[in-house]
Design a protein around this motif. Structure first.
Motif, PDB file in Angstrom:
ATOM      1  N   ILE A 193     -30.346 101.838  -3.750  1.00 59.55           N
ATOM      2  CA  ILE A 193     -30.225 103.315  -3.565  1.00 59.55           C
ATOM      3  C   ILE A 193     -31.579 103.829  -4.344  1.00 59.55           C
ATOM      4  O   ILE A 193     -31.663 103.639  -5.682  1.00 59.55           O
ATOM      5  CB  ILE A 193     -28.851 103.513  -4.256  1.00 59.55           C
ATOM      6  CG1 ILE A 193     -27.850 102.849  -3.604  1.00 59.55           C
ATOM      7  CG2 ILE A 193     -28.767 104.917  -4.527  1.00 59.55           C
ATOM      8  CD1 ILE A 193     -26.648 102.574  -4.564  1.00 59.55           C
ATOM      9  N   ASN A 194     -32.132 104.675  -3.380  1.00 64.90           N
ATOM     10  CA  ASN A 194     -33.543 105.148  -4.091  1.00 64.90           C
ATOM     11  C   ASN A 194     -33.292 106.516  -4.717  1.00 64.90           C
ATOM     12  O   ASN A 194     -32.217 107.086  -4.632  1.00 64.90           O
ATOM     13  CB  ASN A 194     -34.360 105.300  -2.947  1.00 64.90           C
ATOM     14  CG  ASN A 194     -35.702 104.323  -2.626  1.00 64.90           C
ATOM     15  OD1 ASN A 194     -36.012 103.882  -3.963  1.00 64.90           O
ATOM     16  ND2 ASN A 194     -35.650 103.633  -1.711  1.00 64.90           N
ATOM     17  N   MET A 195     -34.380 106.801  -5.573  1.00 60.29           N
ATOM     18  CA  MET A 195     -34.169 108.256  -5.972  1.00 60.29           C
ATOM     19  C   MET A 195     -35.768 108.807  -6.011  1.00 60.29           C
ATOM     20  O   MET A 195     -36.781 108.050  -6.063  1.00 60.29           O
ATOM     21  CB  MET A 195     -34.211 108.190  -7.777  1.00 60.29           C
ATOM     22  CG  MET A 195     -34.052 109.414  -8.306  1.00 60.29           C
ATOM     23  SD  MET A 195     -34.021 109.304 -10.109  1.00 60.29           S
ATOM     24  CE  MET A 195     -35.601 108.433 -10.832  1.00 60.29           C
ATOM     25  N   ARG A 196     -35.793 109.866  -5.592  1.00 59.97           N
ATOM     26  CA  ARG A 196     -36.951 110.670  -5.214  1.00 59.97           C
ATOM     27  C   ARG A 196     -37.710 111.414  -6.492  1.00 59.97           C
ATOM     28  O   ARG A 196     -36.669 111.929  -7.249  1.00 59.97           O
ATOM     29  CB  ARG A 196     -36.876 111.867  -4.041  1.00 59.97           C
ATOM     30  CG  ARG A 196     -38.266 112.177  -3.718  1.00 59.97           C
ATOM     31  CD  ARG A 196     -38.292 112.984  -2.255  1.00 59.97           C
ATOM     32  NE  ARG A 196     -37.759 112.130  -1.432  1.00 59.97           N
ATOM     33  CZ  ARG A 196     -38.331 111.218  -0.500  1.00 59.97           C
ATOM     34  NH1 ARG A 196     -39.858 111.120  -0.892  1.00 59.97           N
ATOM     35  NH2 ARG A 196     -37.985 110.729   0.114  1.00 59.97           N
ATOM     36  N   LEU A 197     -38.923 111.250  -6.918  1.00 59.18           N
ATOM     37  CA  LEU A 197     -39.366 111.900  -8.157  1.00 59.18           C
ATOM     38  C   LEU A 197     -39.705 113.480  -7.929  1.00 59.18           C
ATOM     39  O   LEU A 197     -40.329 113.415  -6.863  1.00 59.18           O
ATOM     40  CB  LEU A 197     -40.383 111.239  -8.438  1.00 59.18           C
ATOM     41  CG  LEU A 197     -40.465 109.720  -9.353  1.00 59.18           C
ATOM     42  CD1 LEU A 197     -41.541 109.111  -9.271  1.00 59.18           C
ATOM     43  CD2 LEU A 197     -39.345 109.552 -10.244  1.00 59.18           C
ATOM     44  N   PRO A 198     -38.881 114.294  -8.701  1.00 56.49           N
ATOM     45  CA  PRO A 198     -39.123 115.821  -8.115  1.00 56.49           C
ATOM     46  C   PRO A 198     -40.883 116.146  -8.216  1.00 56.49           C
ATOM     47  O   PRO A 198     -41.042 117.081  -7.266  1.00 56.49           O
ATOM     48  CB  PRO A 198     -38.409 116.397  -9.151  1.00 56.49           C
ATOM     49  CG  PRO A 198     -37.349 115.500  -9.546  1.00 56.49           C
ATOM     50  CD  PRO A 198     -38.184 114.250  -9.462  1.00 56.49           C
ATOM     51  N   THR A 199     -41.506 115.599  -9.204  1.00 53.76           N
ATOM     52  CA  THR A 199     -43.005 115.952  -9.540  1.00 53.76           C
ATOM     53  C   THR A 199     -43.901 115.731  -8.679  1.00 53.76           C
ATOM     54  O   THR A 199     -44.530 116.246  -7.783  1.00 53.76           O
ATOM     55  CB  THR A 199     -43.213 115.727 -10.989  1.00 53.76           C
ATOM     56  OG1 THR A 199     -42.370 116.366 -11.913  1.00 53.76           O
ATOM     57  CG2 THR A 199     -44.512 116.116 -11.262  1.00 53.76           C
ATOM     58  N   ALA A 200     -43.764 114.167  -8.405  1.00 57.02           N
ATOM     59  CA  ALA A 200     -44.735 113.585  -7.354  1.00 57.02           C
ATOM     60  C   ALA A 200     -44.524 113.462  -6.112  1.00 57.02           C
ATOM     61  O   ALA A 200     -45.192 113.491  -5.039  1.00 57.02           O
ATOM     62  CB  ALA A 200     -44.924 111.989  -7.860  1.00 57.02           C
ATOM     63  N   GLY A 201     -43.019 113.709  -5.712  1.00 63.41           N
ATOM     64  CA  GLY A 201     -42.555 113.789  -4.414  1.00 63.41           C
ATOM     65  C   GLY A 201     -42.326 112.355  -3.695  1.00 63.41           C
ATOM     66  O   GLY A 201     -41.726 112.305  -2.788  1.00 63.41           O
ATOM     67  N   GLY A 202     -42.708 111.333  -4.434  1.00 63.33           N
ATOM     68  CA  GLY A 202     -42.535 110.027  -4.087  1.00 63.33           C
ATOM     69  C   GLY A 202     -41.202 109.367  -4.437  1.00 63.33           C
ATOM     70  O   GLY A 202     -40.519 109.960  -5.316  1.00 63.33           O
ATOM     71  N   LEU A 203     -40.830 108.376  -3.767  1.00 58.96           N
ATOM     72  CA  LEU A 203     -39.506 107.531  -4.278  1.00 58.96           C
ATOM     73  C   LEU A 203     -40.022 106.779  -5.532  1.00 58.96           C
ATOM     74  O   LEU A 203     -41.169 106.237  -5.779  1.00 58.96           O
ATOM     75  CB  LEU A 203     -39.313 106.630  -3.358  1.00 58.96           C
ATOM     76  CG  LEU A 203     -38.726 107.238  -1.949  1.00 58.96           C
ATOM     77  CD1 LEU A 203     -38.374 106.111  -0.895  1.00 58.96           C
ATOM     78  CD2 LEU A 203     -37.644 108.258  -2.468  1.00 58.96           C
ATOM     79  N   GLY A 221     -33.552 101.491   1.317  1.00 53.24           N
ATOM     80  CA  GLY A 221     -31.964 101.236   1.573  1.00 53.24           C
ATOM     81  C   GLY A 221     -31.788 102.349   2.467  1.00 53.24           C
ATOM     82  O   GLY A 221     -32.388 103.283   2.812  1.00 53.24           O
ATOM     83  N   GLN A 222     -30.317 102.624   2.652  1.00 54.62           N
ATOM     84  CA  GLN A 222     -29.882 103.544   3.337  1.00 54.62           C
ATOM     85  C   GLN A 222     -29.726 104.958   2.900  1.00 54.62           C
ATOM     86  O   GLN A 222     -29.802 105.845   3.311  1.00 54.62           O
ATOM     87  CB  GLN A 222     -28.309 103.091   3.809  1.00 54.62           C
ATOM     88  CG  GLN A 222     -27.626 104.071   4.904  1.00 54.62           C
ATOM     89  CD  GLN A 222     -26.348 103.700   5.152  1.00 54.62           C
ATOM     90  OE1 GLN A 222     -25.712 102.850   4.347  1.00 54.62           O
ATOM     91  NE2 GLN A 222     -25.624 104.122   6.060  1.00 54.62           N
ATOM     92  N   LEU A 223     -29.545 104.909   1.470  1.00 54.49           N
ATOM     93  CA  LEU A 223     -29.406 106.017   0.553  1.00 54.49           C
ATOM     94  C   LEU A 223     -30.395 106.701  -0.427  1.00 54.49           C
ATOM     95  O   LEU A 223     -31.180 105.516  -0.824  1.00 54.49           O
ATOM     96  CB  LEU A 223     -28.037 105.986  -0.210  1.00 54.49           C
ATOM     97  CG  LEU A 223     -26.813 106.198   0.434  1.00 54.49           C
ATOM     98  CD1 LEU A 223     -25.704 105.904  -0.485  1.00 54.49           C
ATOM     99  CD2 LEU A 223     -26.698 107.535   0.952  1.00 54.49           C
ATOM    100  N   THR A 224     -31.063 107.765  -0.389  1.00 55.46           N
ATOM    101  CA  THR A 224     -31.817 108.203  -1.418  1.00 55.46           C
ATOM    102  C   THR A 224     -31.118 109.524  -2.131  1.00 55.46           C
ATOM    103  O   THR A 224     -30.784 110.537  -1.615  1.00 55.46           O
ATOM    104  CB  THR A 224     -33.139 108.679  -0.955  1.00 55.46           C
ATOM    105  OG1 THR A 224     -33.778 107.765  -0.107  1.00 55.46           O
ATOM    106  CG2 THR A 224     -34.013 109.431  -2.109  1.00 55.46           C
ATOM    107  N   LEU A 225     -30.720 109.283  -3.372  1.00 54.01           N
ATOM    108  CA  LEU A 225     -30.005 110.537  -4.154  1.00 54.01           C
ATOM    109  C   LEU A 225     -30.579 110.761  -5.311  1.00 54.01           C
ATOM    110  O   LEU A 225     -31.041 109.791  -6.080  1.00 54.01           O
ATOM    111  CB  LEU A 225     -28.578 109.618  -4.505  1.00 54.01           C
ATOM    112  CG  LEU A 225     -27.506 109.270  -3.170  1.00 54.01           C
ATOM    113  CD1 LEU A 225     -26.361 108.450  -3.855  1.00 54.01           C
ATOM    114  CD2 LEU A 225     -27.154 110.463  -2.471  1.00 54.01           C
ATOM    115  N   PRO A 229     -24.904 110.634 -11.381  1.00 57.26           N
ATOM    116  CA  PRO A 229     -23.514 110.430 -11.050  1.00 57.26           C
ATOM    117  C   PRO A 229     -23.252 109.779  -9.517  1.00 57.26           C
ATOM    118  O   PRO A 229     -22.681 108.858  -9.267  1.00 57.26           O
ATOM    119  CB  PRO A 229     -22.590 111.364 -11.282  1.00 57.26           C
ATOM    120  CG  PRO A 229     -23.593 112.369 -12.264  1.00 57.26           C
ATOM    121  CD  PRO A 229     -25.017 111.974 -11.829  1.00 57.26           C
ATOM    122  N   GLU A 230     -23.944 110.315  -8.580  1.00 58.66           N
ATOM    123  CA  GLU A 230     -23.959 109.935  -7.353  1.00 58.66           C
ATOM    124  C   GLU A 230     -24.525 108.574  -6.941  1.00 58.66           C
ATOM    125  O   GLU A 230     -24.095 107.707  -6.264  1.00 58.66           O
ATOM    126  CB  GLU A 230     -24.669 110.769  -6.283  1.00 58.66           C
ATOM    127  CG  GLU A 230     -23.805 112.172  -5.984  1.00 58.66           C
ATOM    128  CD  GLU A 230     -23.795 113.249  -7.230  1.00 58.66           C
ATOM    129  OE1 GLU A 230     -24.476 112.789  -8.171  1.00 58.66           O
ATOM    130  OE2 GLU A 230     -22.838 113.962  -7.178  1.00 58.66           O
TER     131      GLU A 230
END
Length: 298
Positions: A193-203, A221-225, A229-230
């Motif tokens: 389950i990925n997370m995108r970095l707001p500043t750099a824009g990348g995962l 993976g299928q999800l980037t959140l 909590p999600e």
């Protein structure tokens, strides 16, 4: 001229700070039309345009920026002096604006702020939650909160929390179906389950360490959140593995709804720090907040 236009200058600073007439009017407690009229009247008296207006945004002109640079420090010093006088009379008051990430806000800041705000009802605190690396000077924040390793060297930093640890977790049902990764490299064969970095824009590349050697792994993976909590809920629901601050999943790990893996690869990082750009004397409200947030080992 300053005496004659003092209220208009304050209105201008509010609009420039908020980049919005609507938001500034709400902050000042006036109507949007009266605020617009005040700014227009100030521009006419000064015979210079202070704001560039479009249908979507408002921004200071070059002349407006010069006025901000001149006025804001003086008004800030005046506000601090007034707060000091009030403090001498026994009542701490003032406004404090903080930039803080989601994890620090929910796990550290809010629990400490609740008793602080009850003790000092005249101190107003605004928490702006953003997981990116916000420029607190450009954003006109009094301070920000980041992990110790991410605080710039020219900032004053006060430790406000213990060390933290990022751990990889998944639901028992996921491991039953897909097996258990033995090394961080194995994660590339799993749903994560990925997370995108707001500043750099990348995962976010998951970070590990063993025998003093750091390792960063790009996962898929299928999800980037973006919200914590999600990501936790998705992991508990079996959608994949997640890299989560250990303190946020301790209960789930204890009750067995999540299982931690790669324990020997999960490093500990310096905890959160409150940081700000100056060592000059602080207004009493800010000094009180620093002491309330300061980390003290038990």
């Amino acid at each position: 001229m300053l005496k004659e236009n003092f209220n208009e200058f304050q209105s201008f600073l509010a609009v420039a700070k908020e980049r919005s007439f609507t938001k500034a009017a709400g902050k000042l407690g006036v109507s949007q039309s009266s605020l617009s009229h005040a700014i227009k009247a100030l521009e006419e008296r000064l015979n210079v345009r202070l704001l560039t207006r479009t249908t979507r945004s408002v921004a200071p002109t070059e002349a407006g920026e010069k006025i901000i640079q001149c006025l804001e420090p003086s008004l800030t010093n005046l506000e601090h002096e007034l707060e000091s006088i009030i403090q001498m009379n026994g009542t701490a008051s003032g406004n404090i604006r903080l930039s803080v990430g989601e994890h620090a806000a929910c796990s550290l800041l809010w629990p400490k702020l609740k008793p602080f705000l009850k003790d000092y009802p005249e101190i107003n605190v605004e928490l702006v939650i953003d997981n990116g690396f916000v420029d607190i000077v450009d954003g006109r924040f009094d301070a920000g909160v980041r992990l110790g390793e991410s605080v710039e060297k020219d900032m004053v930093a006060v430790r406000i929390g213990p060390d933290i640890r990022m751990v990889v977790v998944g639901a028992p049902s996921y491991f039953d179906a897909h097996g258990i990764p033995q090394t961080p490299h194995d994660l590339q064969q799993h749903r994560c389950i990925n997370m995108r970095l707001p500043t750099a824009g990348g995962l976010y590349h998951w970070e590990f360490e063993k025998d003093g050697k750091p390792l960063r792994v790009k996962v898929e993976g299928q999800l980037t959140l973006s919200l914590l909590p999600e990501r936790i809920d998705a992991a508990m629901s079996g959608f994949g593995l997640a890299c989560i601050p250990e303190d946020r999943v301790s209960e789930a790990l204890a009750e067995g709804s999540l299982v931690q893996i790669l324990n020997e690869w999960s490093p500990t990082y310096p905890g959160y720090y409150l940081f700000y750009p100056s060592r000059k004397r602080h207004p009493p409200a800010f000094a009180l907040l620093i002491e309330a947030l300061r980390y003290r080992e038990l």
